[in-house]
Design an enzyme around this catalytic site. Structure first.
Site, mmCIF file in Angstrom:
data_model
loop_
_atom_site.group_PDB
_atom_site.id
_atom_site.type_symbol
_atom_site.label_atom_id
_atom_site.label_comp_id
_atom_site.label_asym_id
_atom_site.label_seq_id
_atom_site.Cartn_x
_atom_site.Cartn_y
_atom_site.Cartn_z
ATOM 1 N N TYR A 181 -9.415 7.886 50.814
ATOM 2 C CA TYR A 181 -9.097 6.485 51.141
ATOM 3 C C TYR A 181 -7.698 6.407 51.743
ATOM 4 O O TYR A 181 -6.857 7.288 51.527
ATOM 5 C CB TYR A 181 -9.218 5.593 49.888
ATOM 6 C CG TYR A 181 -8.134 5.814 48.866
ATOM 7 C CD1 TYR A 181 -8.110 6.983 48.098
ATOM 8 C CD2 TYR A 181 -7.125 4.879 48.655
ATOM 9 C CE1 TYR A 181 -7.116 7.211 47.165
ATOM 10 C CE2 TYR A 181 -6.135 5.089 47.713
ATOM 11 C CZ TYR A 181 -6.132 6.254 46.977
ATOM 12 O OH TYR A 181 -5.138 6.486 46.056
ATOM 13 N N ARG A 258 -19.430 9.729 46.911
ATOM 14 C CA ARG A 258 -20.140 10.965 46.527
ATOM 15 C C ARG A 258 -21.652 10.748 46.590
ATOM 16 O O ARG A 258 -22.393 11.616 47.033
ATOM 17 C CB ARG A 258 -19.719 11.407 45.125
ATOM 18 C CG ARG A 258 -18.274 11.900 45.060
ATOM 19 C CD ARG A 258 -17.950 12.441 43.666
ATOM 20 N NE ARG A 258 -16.526 12.702 43.526
ATOM 21 C CZ ARG A 258 -15.670 11.896 42.897
ATOM 22 N NH1 ARG A 258 -16.086 10.773 42.324
ATOM 23 N NH2 ARG A 258 -14.388 12.219 42.817
ATOM 24 N N ASP A 282 -11.755 16.390 44.901
ATOM 25 C CA ASP A 282 -10.796 15.315 45.162
ATOM 26 C C ASP A 282 -9.960 15.742 46.363
ATOM 27 O O ASP A 282 -9.761 16.932 46.577
ATOM 28 C CB ASP A 282 -9.822 15.158 43.984
ATOM 29 C CG ASP A 282 -10.440 14.419 42.806
ATOM 30 O OD1 ASP A 282 -11.659 14.249 42.781
ATOM 31 O OD2 ASP A 282 -9.660 14.048 41.893
ATOM 32 N N ASP A 284 -6.837 15.423 46.628
ATOM 33 C CA ASP A 284 -5.441 15.730 46.280
ATOM 34 C C ASP A 284 -5.309 16.903 45.301
ATOM 35 O O ASP A 284 -4.221 17.181 44.803
ATOM 36 C CB ASP A 284 -4.747 14.483 45.704
ATOM 37 C CG ASP A 284 -5.462 13.916 44.477
ATOM 38 O OD1 ASP A 284 -6.620 14.320 44.214
ATOM 39 O OD2 ASP A 284 -4.862 13.071 43.798
ATOM 40 N N GLU A 370 -18.134 12.510 34.911
ATOM 41 C CA GLU A 370 -18.606 13.905 34.968
ATOM 42 C C GLU A 370 -19.665 14.177 33.893
ATOM 43 O O GLU A 370 -20.742 14.699 34.217
ATOM 44 C CB GLU A 370 -17.433 14.876 34.829
ATOM 45 C CG GLU A 370 -16.411 14.819 35.954
ATOM 46 C CD GLU A 370 -15.285 13.825 35.726
ATOM 47 O OE1 GLU A 370 -15.448 12.891 34.896
ATOM 48 O OE2 GLU A 370 -14.220 13.965 36.362
ATOM 49 N N HIS A 397 -5.862 20.171 38.851
ATOM 50 C CA HIS A 397 -6.012 18.734 39.062
ATOM 51 C C HIS A 397 -4.645 18.129 39.371
ATOM 52 O O HIS A 397 -4.087 17.338 38.606
ATOM 53 C CB HIS A 397 -6.652 18.075 37.817
ATOM 54 C CG HIS A 397 -6.906 16.621 37.982
ATOM 55 N ND1 HIS A 397 -6.378 15.663 37.148
ATOM 56 C CD2 HIS A 397 -7.618 15.953 38.912
ATOM 57 C CE1 HIS A 397 -6.759 14.462 37.561
ATOM 58 N NE2 HIS A 397 -7.515 14.622 38.623
ATOM 59 N N THR A 398 -4.088 18.520 40.502
ATOM 60 C CA THR A 398 -2.779 17.976 40.905
ATOM 61 C C THR A 398 -2.985 16.555 41.428
ATOM 62 O O THR A 398 -4.066 16.212 41.909
ATOM 63 C CB THR A 398 -2.153 18.839 42.020
ATOM 64 O OG1 THR A 398 -3.163 19.160 42.969
ATOM 65 C CG2 THR A 398 -1.574 20.106 41.452
ATOM 66 N N ARG A 399 -1.958 15.733 41.311
ATOM 67 C CA ARG A 399 -2.058 14.374 41.859
ATOM 68 C C ARG A 399 -0.811 14.117 42.684
ATOM 69 O O ARG A 399 0.308 14.369 42.226
ATOM 70 C CB ARG A 399 -2.187 13.347 40.728
ATOM 71 C CG ARG A 399 -3.371 13.684 39.797
ATOM 72 C CD ARG A 399 -3.825 12.517 38.947
ATOM 73 N NE ARG A 399 -4.361 11.455 39.767
ATOM 74 C CZ ARG A 399 -3.845 10.241 39.840
ATOM 75 N NH1 ARG A 399 -2.795 9.923 39.128
ATOM 76 N NH2 ARG A 399 -4.394 9.340 40.609
#
Ligand code: UGA
Ligand code: MN
Length: 426
Positions: A181, A258, A282, A284, A370, A397-399
Site C-alpha cells: 500500500y 492475498r 509482507d 517490509d 495465520e 519480521h522486520t518493520r
C-alpha cells in the site's frame, strides 16, 4: 538655305512622332502580353495548389494507414512478449488494448469530385480544416507511440542490464504473494524486496496493491525489476480500512489482497504444468535467499521459525524426531498455529486442487489470521518442518519505521508553499 533648314526640321519632327508612336505601341503590346501571362500564371498556380492539396491529403491518408499497420505490429510484439510470461494474461501493464493505440480509420474522407474554380477557395479552406484535424490526430498518435516506446525501452533496459528472471525447468516454482500500500517508505521497501527476489530461481511475484487502481510507481518498479510478475490491485473494503487515529493492528492487513492473488492462481495456473509453492510475503520483511530453496521441498504445508516475531527474538515450531511438537512464542501461545505469515509455505497443487475454497478470513480475531488459515489446511502432526528442523532463522519480521520527521517536515513545507519537488519519485 532657310528653306532647307525648315524642311530638315519638318523631317526631323515627323521622324520623332513616328518613333514615339512606335514606342507607345510597343509598350501597349508588352502590357497586354504581361497581362495575359499573369492571368495564365494565376491559373497555373491555382491548379498546382489544388493538386498539391489533393496529393497531401492522399499522403496523410496513406501515412495513417501505414501507422495503423505499425501499431498493430507493435501490439502484436507486445502481446507476444506477454505470452512469454505464462501468467500475465490480462494483468500486465504492458498490455495495451489495441483500441488505445489504433486511430479511427476511414475518417479522412476527401471529396472525390473535382474542385471547380468558383468555390475553390471554399474547398481549399475546407481541406485546410481537415488537415488541421489530421494534424492533431497525428500529434496524439505520436504521443501514443512515445508511450509505447517508453514501455518497450524499460523492458529492454531490464534485459540489457542482465535483469532477467532466473529459470530452471527442473525446479518447482515459487508464487510469492505480497500485498502493498502507498506510504512514504513503500518504494524503499519494494526495491529492497524486489532485489532480494531477483536472486531467486523460478519465482513469480504476485504484487497486489491495496488501491483502487494500479499505480505508476509500482508498475514502473515491476517493469524495471527483471522479475517475473503479475500486478493486481484491490482496495481493502471500507469497514476494514484503518481510520485516522486507529492503531496499526486494529484490523487485519493485506487480506483482500492475498485472497485476490489466490483467486488469480486458481484462474490462471495449472499446478500440473507448473508445480510450485505459495508463499505470503509482507513487503517490509527481510528474507534470506536460503528460505526459498527450503520451501521448494514443500509437499503440503511446510513451516519454520521467524526472527523478531511473537514478541521474542524468534517465534516458531519446536521439532522432535522430525515432527513439530509445540511452538515457541511470547504472544497468544494458545493459538493452534502461533506463527507468523512469513513462517510457512503451501503446495500449489494442494491449495488449488484439494483445498479449492481456502482463503484468509477477514473476520478472524486479531492475531488469528495465520492460525485460521492454516487450520483449514493441516494439523500439527502433518506440518513439514524446514530450515534444519526449524533451528535456523532465514526470515525476519522486520518493520520499517514510519519516517515521522520527513512526514511532519513535508507538511510544514507544504504550508509554506515550498513542498519537495513532487516530480521526483521517492
Ligand atoms: C503482521 C503479519 O506479518 C502480516 O502478514 C499480517 O497480515 C498482519 O500482521 C495482520 O495481522 O494482518 P505487520 O507487519 O504487522 O504484519 O503488518 P504490515 O506489514 O503493516 O502489513 C502486512 C502486509 O499488508 C504488508 O505487505 C503491507 O504492505 C500490506 N498492507 C498493510 C496493505 O496491503 N494495506 C494496508 O492498509 C496495510
Ligand atoms: Mn510487516
Amino acid at each position: 538655305m532657310r528653306r532647307n533648314i525648315v524642311t530638315m526640321l519638318l523631317w526631323f519632327g515627323a521622324a520623332a512622332i513616328f518613333t514615339i508612336h512606335v514606342i507607345m505601341q510597343h509598350r501597349k503590346g508588352k502590357e497586354q502580353v504581361e497581362e495575359i501571362s499573369e492571368r495564365q500564371l494565376t491559373q497555373v498556380k491555382t491548379t498546382i495548389i489544388e493538386r498539391t492539396e489533393r496529393e497531401n491529403i492522399h499522403q496523410v491518408k496513406q501515412n495513417l494507414n501505414a501507422n495503423d499497420d505499425a501499431d498493430e505490429k507493435s501490439n502484436n510484439d507486445i502481446d507476444a512478449q506477454n505470452h512469454d510470461r505464462i501468467e500475465e494474461k490480462r494483468e500486465s501493464d504492458v498490455n495495451l488494448p489495441a483500441a488505445d493505440v489504433n486511430n479511427n480509420n476511414g475518417q479522412h474522407d476527401v471529396g472525390s469530385g473535382s474542385i471547380n474554380n468558383q468555390n475553390s477557395l471554399e474547398k481549399a479552406q475546407e481541406e485546410i480544416e481537415k488537415l488541421k484535424v489530421e494534424n492533431s490526430r497525428l500529434l496524439e498518435r505520436e504521443q501514443q507511440f512515445k508511450n509505447l516506446a517508453r514501455r518497450l525501452a524499460t523492458q529492454l533496459k531490464g534485459r540489457e542490464g542482465g535483469l532477467l528472471p532466473k529459470l530452471d525447468p527442473y525446479l518447482p516454482w515459487i508464487f510469492a504473494i505480497t500485498p502493498t500500500y502507498a506510504r512514504y517508505t513503500q518504494k524503499a521497501d519494494l526495491v529492497r524486496l524486489a532485489q532480494t527476489l531477483l536472486h531467486v530461481t523460478n519465482l513469480h511475484w504476485i504484487l497486489v496493491e491495496d488501491a483502487s487502481y494500479r499505480t505508476d510507481l509500482v508498475s514502473r518498479l515491476l517493469q524495471e525489476s527483471g522479475i517475473s510478475f503479475t500486478h493486481l490491485n484491490i482496495r481493502t473494503e471500507p469497514k476494514l480500512q484503518r481510520k485516522k487515529g486507529e492503531k496499526h493492528n486494529k484490523h487485519h492487513r493485506g487480506v483482500n489482497q492475498r485472497n485476490l492473488a489466490l483467486q488469480w492462481l486458481r484462474d490462471n495456473v495449472d499446478p500440473q504444468k507448473t508445480p510450485g509453492v505459495v508463499y505470503f510475503m509482507d513487503d517490509d520483511n527481510t528474507y534470506h535467499r536460503k528460505i526459498f530453496d527450503e520451501m521448494r521441498r514443500t509437499r503440503r504445508v511446510s513451516i519454520w521459525g521467524v526472527g523478531l516475531a511473537g514478541g521474542a527474538r524468534w517465534a516458531g515450531p519446536i521439532v522432535k524426531n522430525g515432527k513439530v511438537v509445540s511452538f515457541h512464542t511470547n504472544w497468544a501461545p494458545d493459538r493452534t498455529f502461533p506463527t507468523d505469515m512469513a513462517g510457512f509455505a503451501v503446495s500449489l497443487s494442494y491449495l488449488l486442487k484439494e483445498k479449492r475454497d481456502v482463503k484468509f478470513d477477514m473476520n478472524a480475531k486479531r492475531g488469528y489470521l495465520e492460525p485460521t488459515f492454516l487450520a483449514q489446511l493441516t494439523s500439527m502432526d502433518q506440518l513439514e518442518p524446514l530450515a534444519e528442523n526449524c533451528t535456523k532463522i532465514y526470515v525476519w519480521h522486520t518493520r520499517t519505521e514510519v519516517p515521522r520527521v520527513s512526514i511532519r517536515g513535508e507538511k510544514m513545507l507544504m504550508k509554506l508553499g515550498k513542498p519537495s519537488d513532487p516530480t521526483i519519485e521517492v
